[in-house]
Design an enzyme around this catalytic site. Structure first.
Site, PDB file in Angstrom:
ATOM      1  N   ARG A 235       1.480  14.635  13.422  1.00 22.80           N
ATOM      2  CA  ARG A 235       1.936  14.496  12.045  1.00 22.80           C
ATOM      3  C   ARG A 235       1.943  15.797  11.237  1.00 22.80           C
ATOM      4  NH1 ARG A 235      -0.219   8.601  10.157  1.00 22.80           N
ATOM      5  NH2 ARG A 235       1.592   8.743   8.810  1.00 22.80           N
TER       6      ARG A 235
ATOM      7  N   ASP B 294       5.554   0.616  11.982  1.00 20.62           N
ATOM      8  CA  ASP B 294       4.307  -0.024  11.547  1.00 20.62           C
ATOM      9  C   ASP B 294       4.217  -1.496  11.972  1.00 20.62           C
ATOM     10  OD1 ASP B 294       3.462   2.328  10.482  1.00 20.62           O
ATOM     11  OD2 ASP B 294       3.700   1.761   8.375  1.00 20.62           O
TER      12      ASP B 294
ATOM     13  N   CYS C 260      -3.824  12.458  13.626  1.00 15.75           N
ATOM     14  CA  CYS C 260      -4.581  11.219  13.507  1.00 15.75           C
ATOM     15  C   CYS C 260      -4.404  10.447  14.797  1.00 15.75           C
ATOM     16  CB  CYS C 260      -4.136  10.417  12.292  1.00 15.75           C
ATOM     17  SG  CYS C 260      -2.493   9.776  12.474  1.00 15.75           S
TER      18      CYS C 260
ATOM     19  N   LYS D 283       0.839  -1.215   0.000  1.00 18.09           N
ATOM     20  CA  LYS D 283       0.000   0.000   0.000  1.00 18.09           C
ATOM     21  C   LYS D 283       0.870   1.260   0.000  1.00 18.09           C
ATOM     22  CE  LYS D 283      -1.649   1.488   4.138  1.00 18.09           C
ATOM     23  NZ  LYS D 283      -1.309   2.891   4.424  1.00 18.09           N
ATOM     24  N   ASN D 284       1.876   1.275   0.881  1.00 17.95           N
ATOM     25  CA  ASN D 284       2.669   2.492   1.024  1.00 17.95           C
ATOM     26  C   ASN D 284       3.619   2.738  -0.148  1.00 17.95           C
ATOM     27  OD1 ASN D 284       1.387   3.003   3.379  1.00 17.95           O
ATOM     28  ND2 ASN D 284       3.123   2.560   4.735  1.00 17.95           N
TER      29      ASN D 284
ATOM     30  N   ARG E 218      -7.988  -0.796   5.589  1.00 16.09           N
ATOM     31  CA  ARG E 218      -7.148   0.202   4.920  1.00 16.09           C
ATOM     32  C   ARG E 218      -5.825  -0.407   4.485  1.00 16.09           C
ATOM     33  NH1 ARG E 218      -5.455   4.160   8.623  1.00 16.09           N
ATOM     34  NH2 ARG E 218      -4.147   4.598   6.845  1.00 16.09           N
TER      35      ARG E 218
HETATM   36  C1  UD1 Z   1       4.834   6.786   6.248  1.00 20.09           C
HETATM   37  C2  UD1 Z   1       3.921   5.582   6.137  1.00 20.09           C
HETATM   38  C3  UD1 Z   1       3.442   5.163   7.524  1.00 20.09           C
HETATM   39  C4  UD1 Z   1       4.624   4.947   8.468  1.00 20.09           C
HETATM   40  C5  UD1 Z   1       5.559   6.162   8.467  1.00 20.09           C
HETATM   41  C6  UD1 Z   1       6.813   5.958   9.279  1.00 20.09           C
HETATM   42  C7  UD1 Z   1       2.927   5.952   3.963  1.00 20.09           C
HETATM   43  C8  UD1 Z   1       1.699   6.283   3.180  1.00 20.09           C
HETATM   44  N1  UD1 Z   1       2.806   5.936   5.300  1.00 20.09           N
HETATM   45  O1  UD1 Z   1       4.055   7.857   6.771  1.00 20.09           O
HETATM   46  O2  UD1 Z   1       2.689   3.948   7.386  1.00 20.09           O
HETATM   47  O3  UD1 Z   1       4.158   4.740   9.773  1.00 20.09           O
HETATM   48  O4  UD1 Z   1       5.933   6.476   7.118  1.00 20.09           O
HETATM   49  O5  UD1 Z   1       7.517   4.854   8.829  1.00 20.09           O
HETATM   50  O6  UD1 Z   1       3.947   5.659   3.407  1.00 20.09           O
HETATM   51  N2  UD1 Z   1       7.133  14.515  10.550  1.00 20.09           N
HETATM   52  C9  UD1 Z   1       7.328  15.846  10.874  1.00 20.09           C
HETATM   53  N3  UD1 Z   1       7.289  16.790   9.878  1.00 20.09           N
HETATM   54  C10 UD1 Z   1       7.064  16.457   8.565  1.00 20.09           C
HETATM   55  C11 UD1 Z   1       6.864  15.097   8.247  1.00 20.09           C
HETATM   56  C12 UD1 Z   1       6.910  14.145   9.256  1.00 20.09           C
HETATM   57  O7  UD1 Z   1       7.545  16.196  12.046  1.00 20.09           O
HETATM   58  O8  UD1 Z   1       7.030  17.359   7.713  1.00 20.09           O
HETATM   59  C13 UD1 Z   1       7.177  13.493  11.622  1.00 20.09           C
HETATM   60  C14 UD1 Z   1       5.856  12.740  11.766  1.00 20.09           C
HETATM   61  O9  UD1 Z   1       4.957  13.453  12.584  1.00 20.09           O
HETATM   62  C15 UD1 Z   1       6.309  11.428  12.369  1.00 20.09           C
HETATM   63  C16 UD1 Z   1       7.693  11.203  11.736  1.00 20.09           C
HETATM   64  O10 UD1 Z   1       8.099  12.475  11.252  1.00 20.09           O
HETATM   65  O11 UD1 Z   1       6.440  11.555  13.753  1.00 20.09           O
HETATM   66  C17 UD1 Z   1       7.702  10.208  10.582  1.00 20.09           C
HETATM   67  O12 UD1 Z   1       6.767  10.618   9.617  1.00 20.09           O
HETATM   68  P1  UD1 Z   1       6.879  10.266   8.063  1.00 20.09           P
HETATM   69  O13 UD1 Z   1       8.127   9.483   7.812  1.00 20.09           O
HETATM   70  O14 UD1 Z   1       6.686  11.525   7.295  1.00 20.09           O
HETATM   71  O15 UD1 Z   1       5.632   9.336   7.859  1.00 20.09           O
HETATM   72  P2  UD1 Z   1       4.566   9.355   6.698  1.00 20.09           P
HETATM   73  O16 UD1 Z   1       5.250   9.586   5.393  1.00 20.09           O
HETATM   74  O17 UD1 Z   1       3.439  10.224   7.086  1.00 20.09           O
END
Ligand code: UD1
Length: 421
Positions: free
Chosen positions: A123, A306, A118, A24-25, A398
């Protein structure tokens, strides 16, 4: 939305072969990348999941054509006209923020409603925004919307404060059509990012370094259509492996890339399970007690957040006291209270859970609060005595394709109760 439930009778030994679906990701950013193509993008191995359907809805709302038959998706984004994603669609799935990068590259403008927090954390999107600004994008945040505008994108040197998966993907997709070279430093290294690089390069982009901390993108003026097979879902595979251990079973998981789940393999072996890797399949067998572990979640190639809830479920019935620390998300222990309803002994202090193993879990009424918490409770129910009623399984839908069919074939006793609202 209707919210279904599972009724699961535990303590069945699971045995047999199960095939992992496409990730999915990986599929979500690949779908977003199709926005960049002048022609048709065909993706194979796309899992039929609600998140994927929601992403297809986002693309359709912008005027793209999406055909989804079995696991093949054909995307034609040449008809794209819109540039605003409605709040209602955004709210259904935060990963729709992945259109930000490709939309700004293709159209020079995009409006998305800001994703809220969420169940697992706040996030924020500051790293996405910081990187886009570096590429020449003007961002205005107002009335809960992010409005991005750019006359022209230019290459830039971006340092991410944290290796965010989504930010790395968004910035790669924005930079492929920028003028000049972009460097993303402290980039996330997840396999899904390598998969995105592979599709982008098939489309005519020049991206190197995905899978390492530094990604280099030489901008090109135009991209074309391409065909691609989505990588297997490492989190789904890992979940099946734990099901084997928790039911004292013997499961062969097919369609896996073992190196994508090396932390899961290592931790299962450390706890005493037998893990046999053979090409793209992994056999997991277990008898007797599993040993307590210490685990800390980290960015890839560290232990995946995850898989944290599922491992926590396993450790509730391990021998001894385990320590599990969550470093990626600030609020990812919602499954703890539900697991305690099933007889688990867990104390949470800040970002650390201390899990004292109990001899067995008992069936109870529990509720899935998010996708992976739901997977954890599903596994706990398989290992528990008597029946568990697992509410809100739509969260699990999901991320797990054909879960009931797959588990029934392995010998699980479960059925779904469809609720009509
Ligand atoms: C992706 C995955 C999700 C997984 C996560 C971490 C997808 C669709 N989802 O989510 O299943 O749990 O990676 O492996 O691929 N953060 C910030 N600022 C930002 C962006 C992120 O502070 O601009 C923080 C987030 O709040 C979180 C951490 O960084 O605490 C990791 O987030 P991120 O790697 O961005 O996860 P996603 O891409 O949202």
């Amino acid at each position: 939305m209707t919210m279904d439930r599972y009724v699961i009778t535990g303590k069945q030994r699971l045995e047999g072969r199960v095939r992992t679906s496409g990730a999915k990701n990986a599929a979500l950013p690949l779908m977003a990348a199709a926005i960049l193509a002048g022609g048709q993008v065909i993706l194979n191995g796309v899992p039929r999941l609600t998140d994927i359907i929601n992403m297809a809805e986002v693309l359709k709302s912008l005027g793209c054509k999406v055909e989804f038959l079995k696991n093949e998706m054909k995307l034609d984004t040449s008809t794209l006209t819109g540039y605003t994603v409605q709040e209602e669609l955004m709210r259904k799935m935060r990963a729709s923020n992945l259109i930000l990068g490709p939309m700004i590259a293709r159209c020079g403008k995009v409006n998305i409603s800001k994703p809220g927090g969420c169940a697992i954390g706040t996030r924020p999107m500051d790293q996405h925004i910081k990187g886009l600004k570096e590429l020449g994008v003007t961002i205005r945040e107002k009335h809960g919307y992010i409005e991005a505008r750019a006359e022209k994108l230019r290459g830039g040197d971006i340092y991410l404060d944290i290796p965010s998966v989504g930010a790395t993907e968004n910035l790669m997709m924005a930079a492929v059509l920028a003028e000049g070279t972009t460097i993303i430093r402290n980039a996330a290294r997840e396999p899904e990012i390598v998969d995105l690089q592979n599709l982008l390069n098939k489309m005519g982009a020049k991206v190197r370094g995905a899978g390492t901390h530094v990604i280099r993108i030489d901008g090109v003026s135009k991209l074309h259509g391409a065909e691609h097979i989505v990588i297997p879902d490492r989190i789904e595979a890992g979940t099946h492996m734990l099901a084997a251990v928790m039911t004292g079973g013997d499961i062969t998981v097919e369609n896996v890339v073992p190196e994508h789940i090396s932390p899961v393999i290592a931790k299962l072996r450390q706890g005493g399970a037998e893990v046999i890797v053979n090409g793209d399949s992994i056999r997991v067998r277990h008898k007797g007690k599993f040993k307590a572990l210490e685990i800390k979640t980290l960015a890839y190639p560290g232990f995946p957040t995850d898989m944290q809830p599922q491992f926590l479920a396993l450790l509730t019935i391990a021998e001894g006291t385990s320590i599990l620390t969550e470093t990626i998300f600030e609020n990812r222990f919602q499954h703890v209270a539900e697991l305690m309803r099933m007889g688990a002994n867990i104390t949470v202090e800040g970002r650390t859970a201390i899990i004292r193993g109990v001899p067995t879990l008992e069936g109870a009424f529990v509720e899935a609060t998010d996708l992976r918490a739901g997977a954890a409770l599903f596994l706990a129910a398989l290992a528990a005595e008597e029946a568990t009623v697992l509410e809100k399984v739509n969260h699990i839908d999901r991320g797990y394709e054909n879960l009931e069919e797959k588990y029934r074939a392995l010998g699980a006793k479960l059925h779904r109760v469809v609720k009509h609202s």
